[in-house]
Design a protein around this motif. Structure first.
Motif, short mmCIF file in Angstrom:
data_model
loop_
_atom_site.label_atom_id
_atom_site.label_comp_id
_atom_site.label_asym_id
_atom_site.label_seq_id
_atom_site.Cartn_x
_atom_site.Cartn_y
_atom_site.Cartn_z
N THR A 147 0.71 -0.94 -0.08
CA THR A 147 0.07 0.04 -0.04
C THR A 147 0.80 1.09 0.11
OG1 THR A 147 -1.79 -1.19 1.06
CG2 THR A 147 -1.71 1.26 1.28
N LEU B 240 0.62 5.77 -0.39
CA LEU B 240 -0.02 6.97 -0.28
C LEU B 240 0.39 7.77 -1.26
CD1 LEU B 240 -2.29 8.50 2.01
CD2 LEU B 240 -0.23 9.81 1.61
N VAL C 96 -3.32 4.69 -2.70
CA VAL C 96 -4.25 5.30 -2.03
C VAL C 96 -4.11 6.94 -2.63
CG1 VAL C 96 -5.38 6.55 -0.16
CG2 VAL C 96 -4.49 3.99 -0.25
N LYS D 136 -10.19 3.68 5.48
CA LYS D 136 -9.91 2.44 4.70
C LYS D 136 -9.71 1.38 5.46
CE LYS D 136 -8.79 5.17 0.52
NZ LYS D 136 -9.98 4.42 -0.38
#
Length: 310
Positions: A7, A9, A62, A115
């Motif tokens: 993940t 950002l 994200v 999230k």
């Protein structure tokens, strides 16, 4: 403990341009002879294409939009003001440029919580700005998360006392040194460690030639070798093409990918590429405008999210 995450950002720019406040010690920035609108348009195209390429290989990106109300030309580089850790802690960092301090936003943390990520604690170093001391997140700190080491090239944006404080708080061993670049025949400190060095699961990419002090160079190599990292050396010329500014991430089914810009990839020799590809596949994307105006590249654009899930 993991070295890489699935993940990432990223902050989508709304008013990207060359930041005059950071140009005083970021010698990679250039003024492009085009309108501000053209710079923003090109940067946005580069950003969106980059995100698409990451998502294609299964990286969970994200995307948060920048805020138009503030003058934040460098918001596209969020890894400098925050870092995320597996125990649910977020580090918040002191920034050299005053307009970069405006990038810090609580709503980003709310988005991550929505999230399903768990935030347990904040460690905030920003009061150091009052003393004009700085440590710019994972721009300054190259974290070997598995072996608990923080490599840091000291500069006007990376203070040694703050490095030690960070290492005490997060339980890392500090590995400080100074790396240099040649600017108008003068050796000047490189502003961020992540321009000349990257650490992955099984290898490290580093410009050893930029560490002028032989003892410091030897010490950095000692740490990398004792942790069984294959050391892949790059040249100062390649650093100027952002070949040090790469990051390993996890894609679909946990497969590792090494992410960099097109200019970084094209600067690498065939033997360097084959060494890297023994470890993982490479993903690259054109970031020419972002690199020229921002003086940062692929790694700077990606804040790794290691927070636990609720």
């Amino acid at each position: 403990m993991k070295q890489i995450t699935n993940t990432i950002l990223m902050v989508r720019p709304v008013s990207f341009r060359m930041n005059e406040q950071t140009a005083v010690n970021n010698y990679y920035q250039k003024n492009l002879d085009v309108t501000p609108e053209t710079v923003q348009f090109r940067a946005l195209q580069e950003f969106d294409t980059f995100v698409e390429k990451l998502r294609e290989v299964g990286v969970n990106v994200v995307v948060v939009s920048d805020n138009k109300d503030k003058d934040t030309p460098d918001s596209i580089f969020p890894n400098n003001w925050m870092s995320f850790h597996e125990d649910g802690t977020i580090g918040i960092y002191p920034m050299f440029a005053e307009n970069r301090r405006l990038e810090r936003r609580d709503d980003i943390f709310n988005i991550l919580e929505e999230k399903g990520y768990e935030i347990k604690n904040f460690i905030d170093y920003t009061s150091a700005e009052e003393e004009e001391l700085f440590l710019e997140g994972t721009g300054s700190l190259i974290l070997d998360r598995i072996n608990g080491k923080a490599y840091c090239s000291l500069s006007p944006r990376a203070d040694e006392d703050l490095l030690i404080e960070f290492c005490e708080d997060f339980e890392y061993t500090p590995v400080p040194f100074i790396s240099y670049q040649t600017v108008n025949d003068e050796r000047l400190p490189i502003y961020h460690t992540n321009v000349m060095m990257a650490i992955a699961e099984t290898f490290a990419v580093i410009c050893l030639d930029s560490i002028d002090d032989k003892k410091e160079r030897k010490n950095v190599l000692k740490h990398l070798k004792e942790d069984r990292k294959e050391v892949i050396a790059i040249t100062e010329k390649q650093v100027n093409c952002f070949a040090g500014n790469m990051i390993q991430v996890a894609g679909k089914d946990g497969e590792a990918f090494l992410v960099m810009s097109k200019s970084a990839y094209e600067s690498l020799r065939k033997d360097q590429i084959s060494k890297l590809e023994k470890h993982c596949k490479i993903v690259y994307s054109s970031l020419d405008t972002i690199e020229a105006c921002g003086g940062g590249s692929a790694r700077c654009m990606m804040a790794e999210v290691f927070l636990p899930k609720k």
